[in-house]
Write a protein that holds these residues in place. Structure first.
Motif, PDB file in Angstrom:
ATOM      1  N   ILE A   1       0.856  -1.180   0.000  1.00 12.31           N
ATOM      2  CA  ILE A   1       0.000   0.000   0.000  1.00 12.31           C
ATOM      3  C   ILE A   1       0.894   1.232   0.000  1.00 12.31           C
ATOM      4  CG2 ILE A   1      -1.703   1.317   1.321  1.00 12.31           C
ATOM      5  CD1 ILE A   1      -2.650  -1.385   2.474  1.00 12.31           C
ATOM      6  N   ASP A   2       0.682   2.121  -0.969  1.00  8.38           N
ATOM      7  CA  ASP A   2       1.439   3.361  -1.046  1.00  8.38           C
ATOM      8  C   ASP A   2       0.612   4.502  -0.474  1.00  8.38           C
ATOM      9  OD1 ASP A   2       3.810   2.395  -2.307  1.00  8.38           O
ATOM     10  OD2 ASP A   2       2.674   2.192  -4.169  1.00  8.38           O
TER      11      ASP A   2
ATOM     12  N   SER B   1       3.018  -1.740   8.401  1.00 11.52           N
ATOM     13  CA  SER B   1       3.549  -2.921   7.730  1.00 11.52           C
ATOM     14  C   SER B   1       3.591  -4.091   8.704  1.00 11.52           C
ATOM     15  CB  SER B   1       4.961  -2.651   7.207  1.00 11.52           C
ATOM     16  OG  SER B   1       4.941  -1.656   6.212  1.00 11.52           O
ATOM     17  N   GLY B   2       3.401  -5.288   8.182  1.00 11.30           N
ATOM     18  CA  GLY B   2       3.505  -6.474   9.022  1.00 11.30           C
ATOM     19  C   GLY B   2       2.534  -7.561   8.607  1.00 11.30           C
TER      20      GLY B   2
ATOM     21  N   ASN C   1       4.103   1.670   2.319  1.00 13.15           N
ATOM     22  CA  ASN C   1       5.162   2.582   1.883  1.00 13.15           C
ATOM     23  C   ASN C   1       4.652   4.016   1.981  1.00 13.15           C
ATOM     24  OD1 ASN C   1       6.875   0.442   1.188  1.00 13.15           O
ATOM     25  ND2 ASN C   1       6.032   0.339  -0.889  1.00 13.15           N
ATOM     26  N   ILE C   2       5.295   4.823   2.821  1.00 10.92           N
ATOM     27  CA  ILE C   2       4.890   6.213   2.985  1.00 10.92           C
ATOM     28  C   ILE C   2       5.863   7.073   2.194  1.00 10.92           C
ATOM     29  CG2 ILE C   2       4.533   8.100   4.610  1.00 10.92           C
ATOM     30  CD1 ILE C   2       3.814   5.952   6.690  1.00 10.92           C
ATOM     31  N   HIS C   3       5.328   7.844   1.247  1.00 14.49           N
ATOM     32  CA  HIS C   3       6.139   8.720   0.398  1.00 14.49           C
ATOM     33  C   HIS C   3       5.950  10.166   0.845  1.00 14.49           C
ATOM     34  CE1 HIS C   3       6.759   5.311  -2.265  1.00 14.49           C
ATOM     35  NE2 HIS C   3       5.462   5.092  -2.196  1.00 14.49           N
TER      36      HIS C   3
END
Length: 147
Positions: free
Chosen positions: A33-34, A114-115, A144-146
């Motif tokens: 997931i972004d 995450s996990g 994923n954190i942008h």
């Protein structure tokens, strides 16, 4: 007694109208997931992403002499073992029917971090107030954190 045969989490499933054959598309074992920004996202908050999923299960019973009404419950736990989602659906095993397929759908997938996430599948007992766990489906989620 009703026996659980299998359960999977996938993007979708389809049932052919002519043959009654079930096709399962894109079984989820790992999801990425972004997220656009880490700003204003408190730790532990459920991030809902437009990722459709469904939990498909198959059950079997030998005694088909009468109709049985049950409740199917799916509970989703995050890596910290917090419950982040619950879905319930009544199911009916019709008289003379030995197998039953169920599908519970959602248009969004929720994640906190995450996990390893666990989808636990429960089927109610005859009283429809108590449940027994029949399956646990683990799925790895990467958030994923942008910036």
């Amino acid at each position: 007694m009703i026996q659980h045969i299998w359960s999977v989490v996938s993007r979708e499933s389809k049932i052919d109208a002519e043959t009654n054959v079930l096709s399962i598309n894109d079984i989820y074992e790992e999801i990425t997931i972004d997220v656009d920004s880490a700003e204003n996202i408190p730790k532990g908050q459920v991030l809902a992403t437009p990722l459709p999923f469904e939990v498909t299960s198959t059950f079997y019973r030998e005694d088909v002499s009468e109709e049985e009404n049950r409740i199917l419950k799916i509970t989703v736990f995050d890596p910290e073992k917090n419950e982040i989602g619950k879905f319930e659906n009544p199911v009916v095993f019709e008289k003379n029917m030995a197998r039953l397929r169920t599908r519970i759908k959602s248009p969004v997938f929720g994640a906190t971090d995450s996990g390893l996430y666990k989808f636990k599948v429960f089927l109610s007992n005859r009283d429809q107030r108590t449940y027994r766990e029949v399956a646990e489906i683990p799925i790895t989620v990467k958030v994923n954190i942008h910036a």
